[in-house]
Design a protein around this motif. Structure first.
Motif, mmCIF file in Angstrom:
data_model
loop_
_atom_site.group_PDB
_atom_site.id
_atom_site.type_symbol
_atom_site.label_atom_id
_atom_site.label_comp_id
_atom_site.label_asym_id
_atom_site.label_seq_id
_atom_site.Cartn_x
_atom_site.Cartn_y
_atom_site.Cartn_z
ATOM 1 N N TYR A 478 -4.833 2.077 -1.889
ATOM 2 C CA TYR A 478 -5.164 2.462 -0.517
ATOM 3 C C TYR A 478 -6.003 1.383 0.173
ATOM 4 C CZ TYR A 478 -2.918 6.949 -1.012
ATOM 5 O OH TYR A 478 -1.965 7.931 -1.149
ATOM 6 N N VAL A 479 -5.663 0.103 -0.085
ATOM 7 C CA VAL A 479 -6.375 -0.990 0.583
ATOM 8 C C VAL A 479 -6.127 -0.837 2.087
ATOM 9 C CG1 VAL A 479 -6.654 -3.494 0.790
ATOM 10 C CG2 VAL A 479 -5.892 -2.493 -1.390
ATOM 11 N N GLY A 480 -7.228 -0.751 2.846
ATOM 12 C CA GLY A 480 -7.070 -0.583 4.290
ATOM 13 C C GLY A 480 -7.292 0.850 4.749
ATOM 14 N N TRP A 481 -7.462 1.751 3.781
ATOM 15 C CA TRP A 481 -7.773 3.134 4.189
ATOM 16 C C TRP A 481 -9.021 3.622 3.472
ATOM 17 C CZ3 TRP A 481 -7.218 6.035 8.185
ATOM 18 C CH2 TRP A 481 -7.543 7.403 8.105
ATOM 19 N N TYR A 482 -8.928 3.928 2.145
ATOM 20 C CA TYR A 482 -10.140 4.292 1.403
ATOM 21 C C TYR A 482 -10.889 3.029 0.985
ATOM 22 C CZ TYR A 482 -7.916 8.892 0.803
ATOM 23 O OH TYR A 482 -7.314 10.104 1.019
ATOM 24 N N ASP A 483 -10.174 1.928 1.021
ATOM 25 C CA ASP A 483 -10.677 0.683 0.445
ATOM 26 C C ASP A 483 -10.635 -0.395 1.535
ATOM 27 O OD1 ASP A 483 -11.079 -1.601 -1.005
ATOM 28 O OD2 ASP A 483 -9.318 -1.404 -2.289
ATOM 29 N N GLY A 484 -11.714 -0.475 2.330
ATOM 30 C CA GLY A 484 -11.814 -1.513 3.368
ATOM 31 C C GLY A 484 -10.909 -1.264 4.559
ATOM 32 N N LEU A 485 -10.824 -2.276 5.376
ATOM 33 C CA LEU A 485 -9.983 -2.197 6.583
ATOM 34 C C LEU A 485 -8.643 -2.880 6.307
ATOM 35 C CD1 LEU A 485 -12.748 -2.968 9.224
ATOM 36 C CD2 LEU A 485 -11.653 -0.755 8.777
ATOM 37 N N PRO A 486 -7.643 -2.635 7.150
ATOM 38 C CA PRO A 486 -6.298 -3.164 6.854
ATOM 39 C C PRO A 486 -6.272 -4.668 6.584
ATOM 40 C CG PRO A 486 -6.153 -1.526 8.580
ATOM 41 C CD PRO A 486 -7.614 -1.702 8.297
ATOM 42 N N ALA A 487 -7.142 -5.431 7.247
ATOM 43 C CA ALA A 487 -7.088 -6.891 7.053
ATOM 44 C C ALA A 487 -7.513 -7.305 5.647
ATOM 45 C CB ALA A 487 -7.962 -7.578 8.095
ATOM 46 N N LYS A 488 -8.148 -6.405 4.901
ATOM 47 C CA LYS A 488 -8.566 -6.742 3.526
ATOM 48 C C LYS A 488 -7.361 -7.125 2.668
ATOM 49 C CE LYS A 488 -11.100 -5.049 -0.480
ATOM 50 N NZ LYS A 488 -11.777 -3.938 -1.132
ATOM 51 N N THR A 489 -6.203 -6.615 3.028
ATOM 52 C CA THR A 489 -4.984 -6.902 2.253
ATOM 53 C C THR A 489 -4.744 -8.413 2.121
ATOM 54 O OG1 THR A 489 -3.790 -6.605 4.315
ATOM 55 C CG2 THR A 489 -3.703 -4.776 2.761
ATOM 56 N N GLU A 490 -5.198 -9.169 3.130
ATOM 57 C CA GLU A 490 -4.972 -10.622 3.092
ATOM 58 C C GLU A 490 -5.632 -11.280 1.891
ATOM 59 O OE1 GLU A 490 -6.359 -12.353 6.748
ATOM 60 O OE2 GLU A 490 -5.148 -10.912 7.915
ATOM 61 N N LYS A 491 -6.738 -10.675 1.433
ATOM 62 C CA LYS A 491 -7.516 -11.313 0.361
ATOM 63 C C LYS A 491 -7.076 -10.883 -1.039
ATOM 64 C CE LYS A 491 -11.771 -11.500 3.023
ATOM 65 N NZ LYS A 491 -13.031 -10.777 3.172
ATOM 66 N N ILE A 492 -6.291 -9.844 -1.118
ATOM 67 C CA ILE A 492 -6.038 -9.252 -2.444
ATOM 68 C C ILE A 492 -4.950 -10.003 -3.201
ATOM 69 C CG2 ILE A 492 -5.420 -7.125 -3.681
ATOM 70 C CD1 ILE A 492 -7.946 -6.815 -2.026
ATOM 71 N N LYS A 493 -5.247 -10.237 -4.485
ATOM 72 C CA LYS A 493 -4.229 -10.803 -5.379
ATOM 73 C C LYS A 493 -3.897 -9.731 -6.411
ATOM 74 C CE LYS A 493 -4.675 -15.647 -4.944
ATOM 75 N NZ LYS A 493 -5.360 -15.392 -3.657
ATOM 76 N N TRP A 494 -2.619 -9.546 -6.651
ATOM 77 C CA TRP A 494 -2.199 -8.503 -7.596
ATOM 78 C C TRP A 494 -1.820 -9.122 -8.927
ATOM 79 C CZ3 TRP A 494 -2.798 -3.393 -6.981
ATOM 80 C CH2 TRP A 494 -3.148 -2.964 -5.703
ATOM 81 N N GLN A 495 -2.257 -8.460 -9.984
ATOM 82 C CA GLN A 495 -1.914 -8.952 -11.319
ATOM 83 C C GLN A 495 -1.567 -7.794 -12.232
ATOM 84 O OE1 GLN A 495 -4.801 -11.448 -13.174
ATOM 85 N NE2 GLN A 495 -4.402 -13.146 -11.763
ATOM 86 N N THR A 496 -0.586 -8.022 -13.069
ATOM 87 C CA THR A 496 -0.319 -7.026 -14.106
ATOM 88 C C THR A 496 0.043 -7.751 -15.382
ATOM 89 O OG1 THR A 496 1.063 -5.192 -14.820
ATOM 90 C CG2 THR A 496 2.078 -6.763 -13.293
ATOM 91 N N LYS A 497 -0.397 -7.201 -16.494
ATOM 92 C CA LYS A 497 -0.092 -7.867 -17.766
ATOM 93 C C LYS A 497 1.263 -7.440 -18.299
ATOM 94 C CE LYS A 497 -2.536 -4.498 -20.621
ATOM 95 N NZ LYS A 497 -3.525 -4.260 -21.634
ATOM 96 N N TYR A 498 1.874 -6.503 -17.618
ATOM 97 C CA TYR A 498 3.142 -5.974 -18.129
ATOM 98 C C TYR A 498 4.330 -6.670 -17.474
ATOM 99 C CZ TYR A 498 0.075 -2.283 -19.775
ATOM 100 O OH TYR A 498 -0.923 -1.600 -20.385
ATOM 101 N N ASN A 499 5.252 -7.098 -18.276
ATOM 102 C CA ASN A 499 6.473 -7.694 -17.746
ATOM 103 C C ASN A 499 7.545 -6.598 -17.620
ATOM 104 O OD1 ASN A 499 8.378 -9.553 -16.933
ATOM 105 N ND2 ASN A 499 8.930 -10.125 -19.037
ATOM 106 N N LYS A 500 7.307 -5.720 -16.672
ATOM 107 C CA LYS A 500 8.178 -4.561 -16.470
ATOM 108 C C LYS A 500 8.308 -4.355 -14.976
ATOM 109 C CE LYS A 500 6.472 -2.214 -20.632
ATOM 110 N NZ LYS A 500 5.966 -0.968 -21.226
ATOM 111 N N PRO A 501 9.274 -3.564 -14.516
ATOM 112 C CA PRO A 501 9.340 -3.271 -13.079
ATOM 113 C C PRO A 501 7.987 -2.759 -12.583
ATOM 114 C CG PRO A 501 11.273 -2.420 -14.187
ATOM 115 C CD PRO A 501 10.362 -2.913 -15.258
ATOM 116 N N PHE A 502 7.626 -3.168 -11.379
ATOM 117 C CA PHE A 502 6.297 -2.868 -10.833
ATOM 118 C C PHE A 502 6.461 -2.221 -9.455
ATOM 119 C CE2 PHE A 502 2.566 -4.010 -8.314
ATOM 120 C CZ PHE A 502 1.525 -3.693 -9.172
ATOM 121 N N VAL A 503 5.920 -1.035 -9.313
ATOM 122 C CA VAL A 503 6.147 -0.249 -8.096
ATOM 123 C C VAL A 503 4.814 0.254 -7.548
ATOM 124 C CG1 VAL A 503 7.161 1.929 -7.268
ATOM 125 C CG2 VAL A 503 8.441 0.510 -8.874
ATOM 126 N N PHE A 504 4.625 0.181 -6.242
ATOM 127 C CA PHE A 504 3.489 0.886 -5.634
ATOM 128 C C PHE A 504 3.949 2.314 -5.345
ATOM 129 C CE2 PHE A 504 1.962 -3.455 -4.463
ATOM 130 C CZ PHE A 504 0.774 -3.385 -5.183
#
Ligand code: GCB
Length: 597
Positions: A478-504
């Motif tokens: 919920y980046v931009g709603w519960y978590d900061g304002l919508p522009a915060k999305t610009e700063k976020i880097k996503w990482q996952t250790k799993y090499n599997k399909p990844f879905v929000f």
């Protein structure tokens, strides 16, 4: 890919485990509906259930008899009591029941002539949350769990005239329930789905699963289970359009396991659904179904349907008709809700947070919408409690056994936003194993949480250890709603250790339809529009993203959401309002989805 192969092996080993007595495809069986107006007694103190003077016969005082002795309760009489529609939640049918959480007794009389040698089942599509069922003065049993079907064999109790059916429905929330006390949706009580009498021969086809082998799309496989463990019963499967006829006999478990090569099969595809008429024959009886066939596999973060990678353009949906402020049920409601999803440009829907009615899934199957199907293991249920686990497993089983022949379903989800700790891992791991055992042909997932290290606040990790046991890594953000304002999305880097399909599996922001302002004024359509614009920019930068299902298609009722003048008991994260109007953000997402092929 590897996990699917392991699954196939598991399947071979565990074939004899298909023993849960669960019936499927009731829609195409010989049924008599008990839907309609049922008499009711509202019983907030549960007097009908708990009375120390009536221990032996707790149901007795509701029998429609003249008082014969002092133990009869003369204050109650179903025949001059009010009525409620079945199927239907009670909250939307009477103003005084809007917030009601407690017991209501339902009663319905009926006549039924059952021929010799036949069997009669009394089937409930769903009762929220607990049902205690009595027929002609005998308790048939109880069922816990508000979103899955159950039935009783009433062959020995049925009489030609004046059968007297009573159901105590109780929708109180419990700490050890599934879900537990706290959720974010309306606790609609009642007999919310169909009630049917199903007439069968004494031996009949109870359940079956037909599917394509995920590694070999020319191989049709499956099993057909009788209601009894009878060997050597002839079974025949016909798919006339494919000129296919498969015959065989049941084993000592009453199960016929088969595989057969198929040629020229047109596969079911997202938005191009092909369903075949399938006829299952046993003795002189024929059970029909419409079934689509496709494969589903994974390779790294790709999700492949019929060997083709698919990006999941999704949306989450609650089982509610906002305009009616009621539980959704039936084909008409499904057409509206899924029609909205199609208009939005979706090829995928997450049916949150519990199994939706069967009409919804059948409609998705015929519209070509991929489905994520979920059980209500939600937030903080009692992960250390064995009974709670049993209950969750039962719901999972009932859900899978009802819907396993729907090609549209690609993911069984075992829960939503469950906090990471050891007891919960055990609980969820066992559910994942159970789901694989019940259906080795599909992918398993759960909506998980994001993990952020305070030392590196803009790197978001999806590293929940539960991911080891899943095929699809999904998380809610919920980046931009519960978590900061919508522009915060610009700063976020996503990482996952799993090499599997990844879905929000969720992302979203609240807006009241018709409330306007600048893009930083919360609750305006402009804020929500801005939120989606920024989110989409971020999503486009994630190379391993396999899809998303934003939260949520339409505004939905929730007692947690009280802000006067804005929420008024509605969660406002819908892209569509409670009156069915599209908010501005709807068009932002629609536009993006239209560009993704
Ligand atoms: C969530 C939950 C969903 C809520 C939503 C919200 O993470 O999974 O059930 O309704 O957030 O609106 O906060």
């Amino acid at each position: 890919m590897k996990s699917i192969i392991t699954l196939a092996l598991l399947h071979i080993i565990n074939i004899s485990l298909y023993a849960e007595p669960m019936i499927n495809n009731v829609i195409n069986r010989n049924t008599t509906s008990l839907n309609g107006k049922w008499n009711i007694i509202i019983d907030p103190y549960d007097n009908g259930y708990y009375d120390y003077r009536m221990q032996e016969n707790p149901w007795g005082f509701f029998r429609n008899q003249k008082p014969t002795d002092k133990s009869d309760r003369v204050e109650y009489d179903f025949d001059c009591s009010e009525t409620l529609n079945v199927p239907g939640d009670w909250n939307s049918q009477k103003a005084e029941l809007l917030f009601y959480e407690g017991s209501i007794w339902y009663k319905r009389s009926f006549d039924y002539t059952l021929n010799n040698g036949k069997r009669l089942l009394l089937w409930f599509g769903a009762v929220n949350y607990r049902a205690d069922v009595y027929l002609n003065g005998k308790k048939l049993g109880s069922h816990e769990g508000g979103f899955t079907p159950f039935y009783f064999d009433i062959t020995s109790l049925i009489q030609d005239k004046n059968n007297f059916l009573i159901v105590r429905v109780n929708n109180q929330r419990h700490p050890d329930g599934v879900p537990t006390i706290n959720t974010d949706w309306w606790n609609y009580g009642g007999i919310t789905r169909d009630v049917l009498l199903i007439e069968e021969d004494s031996i009949f086809i109870l359940n079956y699963h037909l599917y394509l082998n995920n590694q070999n799309p020319n191989l049709l496989q499956g099993w057909i289970q009788l209601n009894d463990k009878i060997a050597n019963e002839k079974i025949q499967i016909d798919i006339p359009e494919l000129k296919l006829s498969i015959q065989g006999k049941t084993d000592e478990n009453g199960i016929f396991v088969f595989e057969s090569n198929v040629k020229h099969l047109v596969r079911w595809e997202p938005l191009k659904p092909k369903l075949y008429s399938v006829f299952l024959r046993h003795r002189q009886n024929v059970l029909k179904d419409n079934i689509g066939f496709r494969t589903i596999t994974t390779a790294g973060n790709q999700l492949l349907i019929n060997e083709k990678p698919v990006f999941l353009k999704g949306i989450c949906i609650h089982e509610e008709m906002p305009m009616r402020k009621a539980r959704a049920n039936g084909y008409d409601d499904a057409k509206v809700l899924l029609g909205w999803a199609l208009e939005l440009g979706c090829n995928f829907v997450r049916l949150a947070h519990y199994p939706h009615n069967e009409y919804m899934v059948r409609m998705a199957d015929s519209m070509g919408l991929l489905v994520w199907s979920e059980i209500p293991v939600y937030w903080t249920i009692q992960f250390g409690n064995r009974q709670t686990y049993q209950l969750a497993e039962q719901m999972l089983t009932e859900n899978i056994r009802r819907d396993q022949n729907r090609a549209c379903i690609i993911i069984w989800s075992i829960g939503n936003e469950t906090p990471v700790h050891q007891e919960r891992i055990e609980f969820m791991k066992n559910l994942a194993l159970k789901a694989r055992q019940l259906d080795p042909t599909r992918l398993i997932s759960a909506a998980m949480e994001v993990h952020v290290n305070p030392s590196d606040p803009f790197t978001y990790h999806v590293d929940d250890p539960l991911g080891e046991y899943l095929d699809v890594i999904a998380c809610n953000e919920y980046v931009g709603w519960y978590d900061g304002l919508p522009a915060k999305t610009e700063k976020i880097k996503w990482q996952t250790k799993y090499n599997k399909p990844f879905v929000f599996s969720e992302l979203g922001a609240g807006a009241l339809f018709g409330y306007h302002g600048d893009s930083l004024t919360r609750w305006t359509e402009e804020y929500q529009e801005y939120f989606f614009t920024e989110q989409i920019k971020m999503l486009q930068q994630i190379p391993f993203l396999t899809g998303l299902s934003p939260w949520v298609l339409a505004d939905f009722r929730s007692p947690r959401r009280q802000l006067p003048g804005i929420q008024d008991f509605w969660n406002r994260k819908g892209l569509i309002s409670d009156q069915g109007q599209r908010k501005k953000a709807f068009y932002v997402l629609q536009k993006w989805y239209q560009t993704i092929k």
